[in-house]
Enzyme design. Structure first.
Site, PDB file in Angstrom:
ATOM      1  N   ASP A 121       9.562   1.910   1.303  1.00  0.00           N
ATOM      2  CA  ASP A 121       8.493   2.768   1.816  1.00  0.00           C
ATOM      3  C   ASP A 121       8.365   2.489   3.315  1.00  0.00           C
ATOM      4  OD1 ASP A 121       6.250   4.155   2.497  1.00  0.00           O
ATOM      5  OD2 ASP A 121       5.006   3.430   0.836  1.00  0.00           O
ATOM      6  N   PHE A 123       0.857  -1.197   0.000  1.00  0.00           N
ATOM      7  CA  PHE A 123       0.000   0.000   0.000  1.00  0.00           C
ATOM      8  C   PHE A 123       0.879   1.229   0.000  1.00  0.00           C
ATOM      9  CE2 PHE A 123      -2.256   3.520   1.907  1.00  0.00           C
ATOM     10  CZ  PHE A 123      -3.421   3.528   1.155  1.00  0.00           C
ATOM     11  N   LYS A 179       3.473   9.302   8.242  1.00  0.00           N
ATOM     12  CA  LYS A 179       2.754   8.842   9.431  1.00  0.00           C
ATOM     13  C   LYS A 179       3.333   9.357  10.752  1.00  0.00           C
ATOM     14  CE  LYS A 179      -0.316   5.425   7.696  1.00  0.00           C
ATOM     15  NZ  LYS A 179      -0.069   4.797   6.396  1.00  0.00           N
TER      16      LYS A 179
HETATM   17  C1  LIG Z   1      -0.271   5.140   5.015  1.00  0.00           C
HETATM   18  C2  LIG Z   1       0.718   4.749   3.982  1.00  0.00           C
HETATM   19  C3  LIG Z   1       0.901   5.512   2.808  1.00  0.00           C
HETATM   20  C4  LIG Z   1       0.034   6.706   2.493  1.00  0.00           C
HETATM   21  O1  LIG Z   1       0.224   7.745   3.404  1.00  0.00           O
HETATM   22  P1  LIG Z   1      -0.888   8.909   3.570  1.00  0.00           P
HETATM   23  O2  LIG Z   1      -0.299   9.829   4.582  1.00  0.00           O
HETATM   24  O3  LIG Z   1      -2.159   8.250   3.997  1.00  0.00           O
HETATM   25  O4  LIG Z   1      -1.028   9.572   2.260  1.00  0.00           O
HETATM   26  C5  LIG Z   1       1.894   5.119   1.942  1.00  0.00           C
HETATM   27  N1  LIG Z   1       2.683   4.057   2.193  1.00  0.00           N
HETATM   28  C6  LIG Z   1       2.545   3.309   3.305  1.00  0.00           C
HETATM   29  C7  LIG Z   1       3.465   2.157   3.554  1.00  0.00           C
HETATM   30  C8  LIG Z   1       1.551   3.630   4.239  1.00  0.00           C
HETATM   31  O5  LIG Z   1       1.389   2.870   5.332  1.00  0.00           O
END
Ligand SMILES: *Cc1c(COP(=O)(O)O)cnc(C)c1O
Length: 393
Positions: free
Chosen positions: A218, A133, A247
């Protein structure tokens, strides 16, 4: 006629992208929140791995207040000291040598920056992971495998190949000399906390290096101390080319960062990318307060010890078939598809947990969660499962 409830007002005034809210929350302190009826909860989700210091931490409150009272916003025609200091600090915490940062306001935007940066290699092919994600913008969605999210918005930016997560051979087979980047989470968060096999990141690094592709980790969910290390990929000893953060980085103040290391740091050049709010001094001051507090309160060690205790406690119930994760990023598989019922029963019992898939529960509590709060949850856990499955007394 009685006044409409918050739920009714929400339904009438906010787009229905998230489904009905479970509660309307009024305030928080530490790992506790209170709803508008005054009921108290232990927050074991922390705004989805965001509230690193819990709610209303004095260090965060004073950093934000002080910076907003000093200099709140300037545009990227100008630099500010919190922005420069935070960039230096992040590159130094990574410990991989020289690097450069592009600040954003969210994880999605950090991913978008990484995606655009990858195009500046002159290549367009990206390999990403099934179950990964990365966000919901058209670019971030193009890198996210879930069909239910993608299908309504196709066509998305192309030339993305998805391979099974954790399968080093499948990855090696998908990467070619045309591949710009390989994108992966060091632990998949939204998938329900999926940990790859030992050696996977090392193998991914080797594959990328063989083909001149960027390795992009990520760490938006796993980074900033969540797993007991500053960044989860450090566990593997691997040096990536790109790291995305968001986050927990500013403990609830919106921020994201795309960090490029070595030669990748100069791929984006003047005119290639931009943002109005990204690098805002208040957000950067908030992030510096989070990093300082993690250090000052010894939270990496705390997270490692408390996370293991919670995992052990959860696994003791036979209705739990597997518990995964590192530090305070915790996922578990239930023996049946009752995660929604478990989350509802937990809420009734005063605990906020998350059910990312039908049989999986995820916990990502504040890094400042106390041992007492963890104990209270572990004591309540069998009763929560009883209530969810209709078993027990
Ligand atoms: C939450 C998340 C995103 C997206 O971040 P937002 O601040 O919601 O745009 C991207 N990559 C990972 C791994 C995430 O957990």
């Amino acid at each position: 006629m009685s006044a409409p409830s918050y739920g009714e007002r929400y339904a009438a005034s906010l787009m229905n992208t998230f489904g009905p809210p479970k509660l309307t929350l009024a305030r928080g302190a530490g790992a506790h929140v209170w709803d508008t009826d005054g009921k108290e909860y232990v927050d074991l989700l922390g705004g989805i791995a965001v509230n690193a210091l819990g709610h209303a931490h004095p260090a965060l409150v004073s950093a934000v207040t002080e910076q907003m009272s000093t200099l709140g916003h300037v545009s990227n025609f100008f630099a500010t000291t919190p922005q420069i200091t935070l960039a230096e600090r992040l590159v130094s915490l990574l410990g991989h040598g020289p690097g450069k940062v592009f600040f954003t306001n969210s994880g999605t935007e950090a991913v978008e920056a990484g995606f655009k940066l990858s195009r500046r290699t002159g290549r367009t092919h990206v390999v990403a992971m099934e179950g990964g994600f990365h966000g919901r913008s058209m670019g971030a969605l193009a890198l996210t495998s879930k069909d239910a999210y993608r299908t309504p918005f196709e066509p998305l930016p192309g030339h993305v190949t998805f391979v099974p997560y954790g399968d080093a051979e499948a990855l090696a087979a998908a990467v070619t000399d045309e591949t710009a980047a390989v994108l992966l989470e060091p632990i998949q968060g939204e998938a329900g906390v999926v940990v790859p096999p030992e050696g996977y990141l090392v193998a991914a690094r080797e594959t990328c290096s063989r083909h001149g592709a960027l390795l992009w980790v990520d760490e938006i969910q796993t980074g900033t101390g969540r797993t007991g290390l500053w960044f989860e990929h450090l566990r593997s000893g691997v040096v990536p080319d790109v790291v995305t953060l968001a986050k927990g980085l500013a403990g609830g103040f919106p921020i994201g960062a795309c960090i490029a290391l070595g030669a990748a740091a100069d791929l984006l050049q003047p005119g290639n990318h931009g943002t109005t709010f990204g690098g805002n001094p208040v957000a950067c001051a908030a992030a510096l307060a989070v990093l300082d507090t993690i250090e000052a309160e010894g939270l990496l060690e705390h997270v490692t010890v408390l996370g293991q205790k919670i995992r052990d406690g959860l696994a003791a119930d036979p209705r739990v078939v597997e518990v995964r994760g590192e530090g305070l990023l915790i996922g578990l598989d239930l023996s049946t598809d009752v995660s929604a019922e478990v989350a509802a029963a937990a809420l009734d019992a005063g605990f906020i947990v998350n059910n990312p898939t039908p049989a999986r529960i995820r916990l990502a509590p504040p890094l400042v969660l106390t041992a007492d709060d963890a104990d209270a949850f572990l004591q309540a856990w069998p009763g929560i499962l009883d209530a969810a499955t209709g078993e027990g007394s």
